[in-house]
Every structure is written in C-alpha cells, then in structure tokens.
Design a protein around this motif. Structure first.
Motif, PDB file in Angstrom:
ATOM      1  N   LEU A 176       0.833  -1.198   0.000  1.00 16.07           N
ATOM      2  CA  LEU A 176       0.000   0.000   0.000  1.00 16.07           C
ATOM      3  C   LEU A 176       0.871   1.253   0.000  1.00 16.07           C
ATOM      4  CD1 LEU A 176      -2.671  -1.020   2.664  1.00 16.07           C
ATOM      5  CD2 LEU A 176      -2.887  -1.146   0.178  1.00 16.07           C
ATOM      6  N   ALA A 177       0.346   2.326  -0.563  1.00 16.91           N
ATOM      7  CA  ALA A 177       1.054   3.600  -0.549  1.00 16.91           C
ATOM      8  C   ALA A 177       1.196   4.084   0.895  1.00 16.91           C
ATOM      9  CB  ALA A 177       0.283   4.627  -1.371  1.00 16.91           C
ATOM     10  N   PRO A 178       2.245   4.844   1.211  1.00 15.56           N
ATOM     11  CA  PRO A 178       2.467   5.300   2.597  1.00 15.56           C
ATOM     12  C   PRO A 178       1.253   5.986   3.210  1.00 15.56           C
ATOM     13  CG  PRO A 178       4.377   5.784   1.242  1.00 15.56           C
ATOM     14  CD  PRO A 178       3.316   5.273   0.308  1.00 15.56           C
ATOM     15  N   GLN A 179       0.516   6.786   2.410  1.00 23.12           N
ATOM     16  CA  GLN A 179      -0.650   7.479   2.953  1.00 23.12           C
ATOM     17  C   GLN A 179      -1.830   6.551   3.210  1.00 23.12           C
ATOM     18  OE1 GLN A 179       0.688   7.954  -0.019  1.00 23.12           O
ATOM     19  NE2 GLN A 179      -0.847   8.125  -1.649  1.00 23.12           N
ATOM     20  N   GLU A 180      -1.742   5.297   2.734  1.00 21.89           N
ATOM     21  CA  GLU A 180      -2.823   4.330   2.951  1.00 21.89           C
ATOM     22  C   GLU A 180      -2.532   3.398   4.115  1.00 21.89           C
ATOM     23  OE1 GLU A 180      -2.918   2.481  -0.892  1.00 21.89           O
ATOM     24  OE2 GLU A 180      -4.476   3.821  -1.624  1.00 21.89           O
ATOM     25  N   ARG A 181      -1.366   3.531   4.722  1.00 24.71           N
ATOM     26  CA  ARG A 181      -0.987   2.691   5.864  1.00 24.71           C
ATOM     27  C   ARG A 181      -0.819   3.570   7.097  1.00 24.71           C
ATOM     28  NH1 ARG A 181       4.352  -0.172   4.999  1.00 24.71           N
ATOM     29  NH2 ARG A 181       3.671  -1.347   6.808  1.00 24.71           N
ATOM     30  N   GLY A 182      -0.936   2.934   8.253  1.00 22.84           N
ATOM     31  CA  GLY A 182      -0.746   3.658   9.492  1.00 22.84           C
ATOM     32  C   GLY A 182       0.698   4.070   9.695  1.00 22.84           C
ATOM     33  N   ALA A 183       0.905   5.113  10.478  1.00 26.27           N
ATOM     34  CA  ALA A 183       2.243   5.606  10.790  1.00 26.27           C
ATOM     35  C   ALA A 183       2.777   4.921  12.048  1.00 26.27           C
ATOM     36  CB  ALA A 183       2.181   7.121  10.991  1.00 26.27           C
ATOM     37  N   PRO A 184       4.060   5.119  12.394  1.00 23.18           N
ATOM     38  CA  PRO A 184       4.581   4.598  13.668  1.00 23.18           C
ATOM     39  C   PRO A 184       3.765   5.109  14.842  1.00 23.18           C
ATOM     40  CG  PRO A 184       6.375   5.280  12.251  1.00 23.18           C
ATOM     41  CD  PRO A 184       5.117   5.724  11.562  1.00 23.18           C
ATOM     42  N   PHE A 185       3.915   4.454  16.001  1.00 17.00           N
ATOM     43  CA  PHE A 185       2.997   4.627  17.127  1.00 17.00           C
ATOM     44  C   PHE A 185       2.735   6.084  17.504  1.00 17.00           C
ATOM     45  CE2 PHE A 185       2.434   5.173  21.738  1.00 17.00           C
ATOM     46  CZ  PHE A 185       1.165   4.617  21.854  1.00 17.00           C
ATOM     47  N   LEU A 186       3.763   6.840  17.825  1.00 13.93           N
ATOM     48  CA  LEU A 186       3.560   8.204  18.313  1.00 13.93           C
ATOM     49  C   LEU A 186       2.897   9.076  17.256  1.00 13.93           C
ATOM     50  CD1 LEU A 186       3.876  10.228  20.565  1.00 13.93           C
ATOM     51  CD2 LEU A 186       6.207  10.718  19.750  1.00 13.93           C
ATOM     52  N   GLU A 187       3.396   8.999  16.026  1.00 10.38           N
ATOM     53  CA  GLU A 187       2.819   9.795  14.937  1.00 10.38           C
ATOM     54  C   GLU A 187       1.368   9.399  14.689  1.00 10.38           C
ATOM     55  OE1 GLU A 187       3.596  10.523  10.154  1.00 10.38           O
ATOM     56  OE2 GLU A 187       5.142   9.553  11.392  1.00 10.38           O
ATOM     57  N   GLN A 188       1.087   8.088  14.732  1.00  6.87           N
ATOM     58  CA  GLN A 188      -0.274   7.603  14.512  1.00  6.87           C
ATOM     59  C   GLN A 188      -1.207   8.032  15.647  1.00  6.87           C
ATOM     60  OE1 GLN A 188      -1.515   6.352  11.888  1.00  6.87           O
ATOM     61  NE2 GLN A 188      -2.889   4.625  12.226  1.00  6.87           N
ATOM     62  N   ALA A 189      -0.704   7.951  16.891  1.00  9.59           N
ATOM     63  CA  ALA A 189      -1.524   8.346  18.040  1.00  9.59           C
ATOM     64  C   ALA A 189      -1.891   9.822  17.967  1.00  9.59           C
ATOM     65  CB  ALA A 189      -0.773   8.043  19.338  1.00  9.59           C
ATOM     66  N   LEU A 190      -0.934  10.663  17.606  1.00 10.01           N
ATOM     67  CA  LEU A 190      -1.210  12.098  17.474  1.00 10.01           C
ATOM     68  C   LEU A 190      -2.194  12.374  16.342  1.00 10.01           C
ATOM     69  CD1 LEU A 190       2.388  13.547  18.019  1.00 10.01           C
ATOM     70  CD2 LEU A 190       0.463  13.596  19.627  1.00 10.01           C
ATOM     71  N   ALA A 191      -2.073  11.612  15.256  1.00  5.60           N
ATOM     72  CA  ALA A 191      -3.000  11.777  14.126  1.00  5.60           C
ATOM     73  C   ALA A 191      -4.424  11.404  14.533  1.00  5.60           C
ATOM     74  CB  ALA A 191      -2.542  10.928  12.944  1.00  5.60           C
ATOM     75  N   VAL A 192      -4.552  10.364  15.342  1.00  6.99           N
ATOM     76  CA  VAL A 192      -5.878   9.948  15.818  1.00  6.99           C
ATOM     77  C   VAL A 192      -6.492  11.028  16.706  1.00  6.99           C
ATOM     78  CG1 VAL A 192      -7.021   8.343  17.415  1.00  6.99           C
ATOM     79  CG2 VAL A 192      -5.564   7.472  15.584  1.00  6.99           C
TER      80      VAL A 192
END
Length: 425
Positions: free
Chosen positions: A191-207
């Motif tokens: 999947l393209a990078p924008q279609e997958r989740g980011a590493p934990f901290l970055e993903q948590a902040l995005a949520v």
C-alpha cells in the motif's frame, strides 16, 4: 488473499476467537472462590487481579496494538495476540502465588488487546456501510457468549477438572487456533504510505487530531464511553439485590447469569441488524438510532431501581440494562469506522477501547464504590440504590451525545466510508 473473498467465514472465525477471548478473560470470575482459596488471596488482591491489572494492560495495549494493525498484517497481529493470551492462560493454571497470577493475567490482557482493533478494521473493510453494523454486532456477540460460557464451564467441566486443568485446556485450544491463523497472508507493505498507518507516536497524534477535528466522531466516542457505565453498575448489581432488595444470593446469581447471556446476545445481534436498517431512514444515521435506543430503554432501566422485586417491570428493567450496552456496539463502531480514514481505523478503535476501560470501567467502578461507602457512613439506608441510579442517569446521558453526533453528521456520508482498500493478493 483468498480468505478475504469469504467475508461471512471471516466474521464467523473472528466471532469464535472473540468468544474464546472473553471465556479466558472471565474464567477468573467463574472460579473466583477456588482461586482465592488455593492462592490464599485477600479480597483486595482479587479485586486488583480482576480490575486494575486488566485495565492497565488492556487499555494501554489496545491503542498500541491498533497502530500495529494499521501498518502490518491484521491476521498475524490477531494470531500473535491469541498466542500470547493463550500461553499466559496456560501459565495461569500453573500460578502458585498472587505475584505469578498478576504477571500471567497482565499478559493475557495484553494479548487480548490485539483482537478488537484489528478485527473491527478488518470487518469495516470487508462489509459495506449497509451491512457493517450487523457484522459488528455479530462479532461483539462474543462478549455475552464468552461471559456465559466461562460461568457454565466453571460450573460443569470445571467442577470436575478443577480451575487449573480448565485453564490448561483453554490455553491449548487457543494455541491450536493461533498457529494456522498466522499462516493467513495480508501484504499491507504494497500500500502507498498514505494508505498505511504511521509509527505509534505519529499515529496516536493523528488519531487525536482526527477525533478533535470531527465533532460527530468525538461526540459518538463520548456517548459510547458513557453508555458503558451500565457495565460499571453491573459490578455491584448482585450486592445491591442481596443487601438492599433482600434477594437470595445463589438464586439471583443464576438468574442474572442467564438473563445477561440471553439479553446481552440479543442486544448485540438485534442492535446491529436493526441499526443498519433504521439508520438509512434517519437523519444522522447510526447516531440517531443509538440516541433513540437509549431513550427507549431509559425509563425501564431507571424504574427498575425502585419498583417491587419480582414485579414484571423489575425484570424488564433488568433485561433492558443487559440489552442496551450490547445493542449500541454494532451501530457505534459502524459509525466510528465510517468517519475514520481506513489507515487509522484500528488505532481509533484501540483509542476508544482505552477510554472505555479507563474511564467507564475502572474509574467508574471505583467512584461508585467510594460514593456508596460515603453515603453508608452518612447514614443512608440504601446507598447503592442512590449511587446506581445516578450512574444509570449518567449512562443514559449518552443519548445527548449521540444526538449531538447525529446533528453534526446529518445525512452526509463521510469520505472515509469510501476509503476501502481493494483486495490484493
């Protein structure tokens, strides 16, 4: 990925795994007298095992496991979770002390935290918006079925085998399920990078940014957390019925177990299926349906605290309390995943589970106990009745938050509902 071509089979498999998870989770409760006796536990130690240990592990790990499920193979994340919790269930049967049981139960909770975030995102991908609530409701049917099975096992086979052998058997069954599950392939690296989740901290902040920027999503999550205060009240139900309503402990325990099994299961199935049908006709969709559902159940749940024991209204109100929280699961998670980008659905689900476990189940239960003790010291003759009524009122206030979510969303479909990834082999 051939297995994605059979959504019904995937749902059935996830339901079986969810049932196993809640059977393992609640087996400690089913065997509580024997475990307390054999390990020489105090009531404080037992309460710590059943409550704090679970919440601290499950609540935090649910969000972490969610970030992994948004980046990696979801079947293998689930398989790893099943393997961890099953191995530690097996280890629980060998525990000889409080400390050993704490470690084992901590990792049982950590393993189980992998299931719901990954499974919810997988079901959201495999089922369209018109059927998603039904699929979610059927999956969460594993909660009441697992609770019922844990007590049935403890009272039947467990009475012969003992708690240690029962834990051993459940651990072996789980390990046997985890091994073939790990062989299922899901290559999300393509999947393209924008279609997958980011590493934990970055993903948590995005949520957190996503939940904060979408009023409909934020209101739905708040309402979903609040309605779980019904479960916090349930922790004191038997004590309330015996101490303040004069019921027989053994008789009411059996009755509560049977009614919870029947009406909790009915709530999960009917709530999801009816929600899918009704939501299409309501402005605000699933959020409006949940608000109506809470308002319909509210008078029954509140009157149950004061009507005579044994009256029809008493049992109808009790059953409504078992029905309501399970009935909102399908619609709540269908709405939440529908408003969430596909790349963070597992993380948002894990974040929601974190809030439920910390605020509704952990803090809610402690506050109910503290307030009841305070009223008792102040001379109240029915402290639990007062506190549980107030807790019910707070749970029913979830209707306001669902109504706010409905108003914010209207009949608009969020772009995230179309953000379903194609099946890749």
């Amino acid at each position: 990925m051939f297995w994605k071509k059979s959504p019904a089979a995937v749902l059935a498999s996830l339901l079986v795994i969810h049932l196993l998870a809640h059977t393992d989770r609640n087996m400690l409760l089913g065997f509580s007298p024997q475990i307390i006796r054999d390990l020489a536990l105090s009531h404080t130690q037992y309460g710590f095992l059943a409550g704090a240990v679970w919440v601290l592990s499950f609540g935090v790990m649910a969000m972490f496991m969610g970030t992994l499920a948004d980046r990696l193979s979801r079947p293998r994340i689930i398989a790893a979770g099943v393997l961890i919790w099953s191995a530690c269930t097996l280890a629980s049967g060998h525990a000889q002390s409080f400390e050993q049981m704490v470690v084992a139960r901590f990792f049982v909770a950590s393993g189980e935290a992998a299931l719901v975030p990954a499974a919810v995102a997988l079901l959201a991908e495999l089922f369209s918006g018109k059927r998603r609530g039904t699929a979610m409701g059927l999956f969460f049917m594993g909660i009441p079925l697992g609770v019922g099975c844990s007590f049935l096992l403890a009272g039947s086979f467990g009475a012969t085998l003992g708690w240690r052998s029962t834990f051993h058997a459940l651990g072996v069954i789980g390990i046997a399920i985890a091994l073939p599950l790990a062989l299922l392939k899901e290559n999300r690296s393509v999947l393209a990078p924008q279609e997958r989740g980011a590493p934990f901290l970055e993903q948590a902040l995005a949520v957190l940014r996503t939940a904060g920027s979408s009023r409909a999503l934020g209101f739905t999550i708040v309402g979903f957390v609040l309605v779980h205060l019904v479960f916090a009240s349930f922790s004191f139900t038997q004590l309330w019925l015996v101490d303040e309503r004069g019921m027989n402990a053994a008789r009411i325990a059996t009755r509560i177990g049977a009614l919870q099994l029947v009406f909790g299961t009915l709530g999960a199935v009917a709530g999801g299926a009816v929600g899918d049908r009704v939501a299409r006709r309501l402005r605000g969709g699933h959020a409006s349906f949940m608000a109506l559902l809470v308002l319909v159940c509210a008078p029954l749940i509140l009157s149950y605290r004061f009507v005579p024991v044994g009256s029809p209204v008493f049992y109808v109100g009790m059953c409504a309390g078992f029905f309501l929280p399970m009935a909102v699961y399908g619609s709540a998670l269908s709405a939440i995943t529908g408003m969430t980008p596909a790349r963070m659905r597992s993380t948002v689900t894990g974040f929601t589970m974190l809030l439920i476990n910390v605020f509704a189940l952990a803090i809610g239960t402690v506050v109910i106990g503290m307030l009841a003790d305070h009223l008792k010291r102040a001379g109240s003759t029915a402290p639990l009745t007062v506190v549980l009524f107030l807790s019910d009122v707070l749970a029913i206030s979830s209707a306001l938050w669902f109504a706010l979510a409905a108003r914010a969303s209207g009949r608009q479909r969020a772009p995230a509902t179309e953000n379903v990834q194609p099946v890749r082999s």
